[in-house]
Design a protein around this motif. Sequence first.
Motif, mmCIF file in Angstrom:
data_model
loop_
_atom_site.group_PDB
_atom_site.id
_atom_site.type_symbol
_atom_site.label_atom_id
_atom_site.label_comp_id
_atom_site.label_asym_id
_atom_site.label_seq_id
_atom_site.Cartn_x
_atom_site.Cartn_y
_atom_site.Cartn_z
ATOM 1 N N THR A 274 0.840 -1.203 0.000
ATOM 2 C CA THR A 274 0.000 0.000 0.000
ATOM 3 C C THR A 274 0.874 1.251 0.000
ATOM 4 O OG1 THR A 274 -1.734 -1.175 1.223
ATOM 5 C CG2 THR A 274 -1.858 1.222 1.181
ATOM 6 N N GLY A 275 1.921 1.250 0.828
ATOM 7 C CA GLY A 275 2.838 2.392 0.870
ATOM 8 C C GLY A 275 3.560 2.593 -0.443
ATOM 9 N N LEU A 276 4.024 1.498 -1.060
ATOM 10 C CA LEU A 276 4.699 1.605 -2.354
ATOM 11 C C LEU A 276 3.770 2.169 -3.420
ATOM 12 C CD1 LEU A 276 6.840 -1.668 -2.614
ATOM 13 C CD2 LEU A 276 7.692 0.676 -2.585
ATOM 14 N N THR A 277 2.536 1.668 -3.452
ATOM 15 C CA THR A 277 1.603 2.102 -4.483
ATOM 16 C C THR A 277 1.229 3.563 -4.318
ATOM 17 O OG1 THR A 277 0.706 -0.159 -4.463
ATOM 18 C CG2 THR A 277 -0.544 1.497 -5.659
ATOM 19 N N LEU A 278 1.006 4.007 -3.092
ATOM 20 C CA LEU A 278 0.720 5.420 -2.854
ATOM 21 C C LEU A 278 1.880 6.289 -3.321
ATOM 22 C CD1 LEU A 278 -0.941 5.328 0.685
ATOM 23 C CD2 LEU A 278 -2.017 6.148 -1.412
ATOM 24 N N ARG A 279 3.095 5.923 -2.961
ATOM 25 C CA ARG A 279 4.258 6.716 -3.345
ATOM 26 C C ARG A 279 4.459 6.718 -4.857
ATOM 27 N NH1 ARG A 279 4.994 5.091 1.781
ATOM 28 N NH2 ARG A 279 6.397 6.252 3.161
ATOM 29 N N GLU A 280 4.251 5.578 -5.501
ATOM 30 C CA GLU A 280 4.457 5.514 -6.949
ATOM 31 C C GLU A 280 3.411 6.325 -7.707
ATOM 32 O OE1 GLU A 280 6.548 1.100 -6.812
ATOM 33 O OE2 GLU A 280 4.440 1.316 -7.380
ATOM 34 N N ASN A 281 2.180 6.305 -7.249
ATOM 35 C CA ASN A 281 1.158 7.129 -7.897
ATOM 36 C C ASN A 281 1.433 8.616 -7.704
ATOM 37 O OD1 ASN A 281 -1.080 5.535 -9.211
ATOM 38 N ND2 ASN A 281 -1.064 4.507 -7.237
ATOM 39 N N ILE A 282 1.944 8.995 -6.531
ATOM 40 C CA ILE A 282 2.308 10.395 -6.303
ATOM 41 C C ILE A 282 3.481 10.787 -7.194
ATOM 42 C CG2 ILE A 282 3.265 11.993 -4.603
ATOM 43 C CD1 ILE A 282 1.603 10.555 -2.476
ATOM 44 N N LEU A 283 4.455 9.881 -7.362
ATOM 45 C CA LEU A 283 5.570 10.159 -8.253
ATOM 46 C C LEU A 283 5.108 10.349 -9.690
ATOM 47 C CD1 LEU A 283 8.347 7.747 -6.930
ATOM 48 C CD2 LEU A 283 8.414 10.232 -6.941
ATOM 49 N N ARG A 284 4.162 9.519 -10.138
ATOM 50 C CA ARG A 284 3.650 9.659 -11.507
ATOM 51 C C ARG A 284 2.951 10.990 -11.702
ATOM 52 N NH1 ARG A 284 3.242 5.961 -15.359
ATOM 53 N NH2 ARG A 284 1.275 6.841 -16.090
ATOM 54 N N VAL A 285 2.184 11.419 -10.698
ATOM 55 C CA VAL A 285 1.524 12.725 -10.798
ATOM 56 C C VAL A 285 2.562 13.834 -10.910
ATOM 57 C CG1 VAL A 285 0.080 14.383 -9.549
ATOM 58 C CG2 VAL A 285 -0.564 11.977 -9.603
ATOM 59 N N ASN A 286 3.727 13.639 -10.279
ATOM 60 C CA ASN A 286 4.775 14.657 -10.295
ATOM 61 C C ASN A 286 5.768 14.471 -11.442
ATOM 62 O OD1 ASN A 286 4.765 16.574 -7.759
ATOM 63 N ND2 ASN A 286 4.024 14.582 -7.063
ATOM 64 N N GLY A 287 5.412 13.653 -12.432
ATOM 65 C CA GLY A 287 6.209 13.579 -13.655
ATOM 66 C C GLY A 287 7.145 12.405 -13.768
ATOM 67 N N TYR B 226 -0.809 -3.435 -7.082
ATOM 68 C CA TYR B 226 -2.244 -3.596 -6.815
ATOM 69 C C TYR B 226 -2.562 -5.070 -6.556
ATOM 70 C CZ TYR B 226 -3.235 1.168 -8.519
ATOM 71 O OH TYR B 226 -3.276 2.524 -8.690
ATOM 72 N N CYS B 227 -2.047 -5.949 -7.439
ATOM 73 C CA CYS B 227 -2.287 -7.388 -7.272
ATOM 74 C C CYS B 227 -1.692 -7.901 -5.966
ATOM 75 C CB CYS B 227 -1.683 -8.159 -8.455
ATOM 76 S SG CYS B 227 -2.476 -7.861 -10.046
ATOM 77 N N ALA B 228 -0.490 -7.416 -5.630
ATOM 78 C CA ALA B 228 0.158 -7.852 -4.390
ATOM 79 C C ALA B 228 -0.624 -7.380 -3.169
ATOM 80 C CB ALA B 228 1.593 -7.329 -4.345
ATOM 81 N N MET B 229 -1.177 -6.172 -3.234
ATOM 82 C CA MET B 229 -2.012 -5.682 -2.133
ATOM 83 C C MET B 229 -3.230 -6.571 -1.938
ATOM 84 S SD MET B 229 -2.079 -1.575 -2.757
ATOM 85 C CE MET B 229 -3.639 -1.524 -1.862
ATOM 86 N N ILE B 230 -3.894 -6.887 -3.046
ATOM 87 C CA ILE B 230 -5.093 -7.731 -2.962
ATOM 88 C C ILE B 230 -4.733 -9.102 -2.405
ATOM 89 C CG2 ILE B 230 -6.902 -8.844 -4.328
ATOM 90 C CD1 ILE B 230 -6.744 -6.454 -6.248
ATOM 91 N N MET B 231 -3.611 -9.659 -2.864
ATOM 92 C CA MET B 231 -3.206 -10.977 -2.393
ATOM 93 C C MET B 231 -2.894 -10.948 -0.898
ATOM 94 S SD MET B 231 -0.169 -13.480 -3.792
ATOM 95 C CE MET B 231 1.120 -12.376 -3.230
ATOM 96 N N ALA B 232 -2.212 -9.892 -0.426
ATOM 97 C CA ALA B 232 -1.908 -9.793 1.000
ATOM 98 C C ALA B 232 -3.182 -9.649 1.821
ATOM 99 C CB ALA B 232 -0.982 -8.600 1.248
ATOM 100 N N LEU B 233 -4.146 -8.907 1.299
ATOM 101 C CA LEU B 233 -5.414 -8.731 2.011
ATOM 102 C C LEU B 233 -6.174 -10.050 2.095
ATOM 103 C CD1 LEU B 233 -7.415 -6.761 3.335
ATOM 104 C CD2 LEU B 233 -8.372 -6.333 1.062
#
Length: 356
Positions: free
Chosen positions: A176-189, A201-208
């Motif tokens: 979850t932390g990685l995905t949040l940071r990566e999406n923020i990085l994409r927004v910032n170019g 996303y798949c790894a998050m679902i699998m862990a859940l």
Amino acid sequence: MEESETRRIEEEVRRAVEQAKELQDSASSLVAKASGEEQSMRQRASALDSTIRRLRSSIDSQLAHKLLDPKLADKLEEDLQKARCVIADGDASAFLPSRAQVGFLRMFLGPIDVRASKKDVQLKVKEEYNSYRDRTALLFLLFPLALLILRSWLWHGCLPAFPVQLYQAWLLFLYTGLTLRENILRVNGSDIRPWWIYHHYCAMIMALVSLTWEIKGQPNCAQKQRGVQLFLQWAMMQGIAMLLQNRYQRQRLYTRIALGKAKRMDVVWGETAGVDGQLWLLCPVLFIMQGFEAYVGLLLLRTAFAGVASEWQVVFCGFLLVLMAVGNFVNTVQTLMVKSRFKAKMKKSKSRQELN
């Protein structure tokens, strides 16, 4: 005496109120002026960005119809890439059109603009992301290693449910932390490949889902927990691969930035991480890890269909592991093919220069 002191205080309060009003008027005037200049800069940046995209498309079209010399096309493409990196790595990047914020960020943060207005703030976001990956790579290796050692020494070959579920909860937090940071990085170019975000996303679902998976013990504990044991072994290999990626990838990225081939906000992944000698070490590790990931997924599916562990969580996690292994393999092969074509083009260009 008291009256004069009172008048003095009243006079100071009156001056403070007047200064507050003057400060507000000055700030409003400055903000209005800055807003107008900012809008003008945004229009210029957007126009230049559109021009670069249009020129790239024109070059590709001319090259496809054989109306442009390939050598000249390569030079023009390189110049356009350098121009794009100049504006993307400078203060002008704050005025470039921002990417649309994905639903994942809106779900966690709400309708908040996470694009940084200053370049130093953007780079701080990337530095924190790299630091997060460095910390989690070591934990990714040590956490499953500790569980497997304790399984043999303390738990007599049978993992208890709580430490395994604690590890799965940590995996959910990690991805979850990685995905949040990566999406923020994409927004910032940042030019992060979409597949890696989908993979997380798949790894998050699998862990859940794995948090709801009942970890069965005796009798036949070794047979029932075979999939869990293999998953922990794969996680150790993942940790080793992450450490290699984090060690090598920045060297390659710094070189590409110096050549004007990449932006400082870009993120380079393992298969593009290093020079040839580094890739000889890293690529076999990546392919072995991907094959083992697929093997663990297929083993989980087999144990479910054989009736050893028929819970739906086993089938779901097995399917996701196979899907992620295939996606990782395809993405790695595609990246290596692009790298190979780029090297061939560079050699061809160099030979042409030597002939001339």
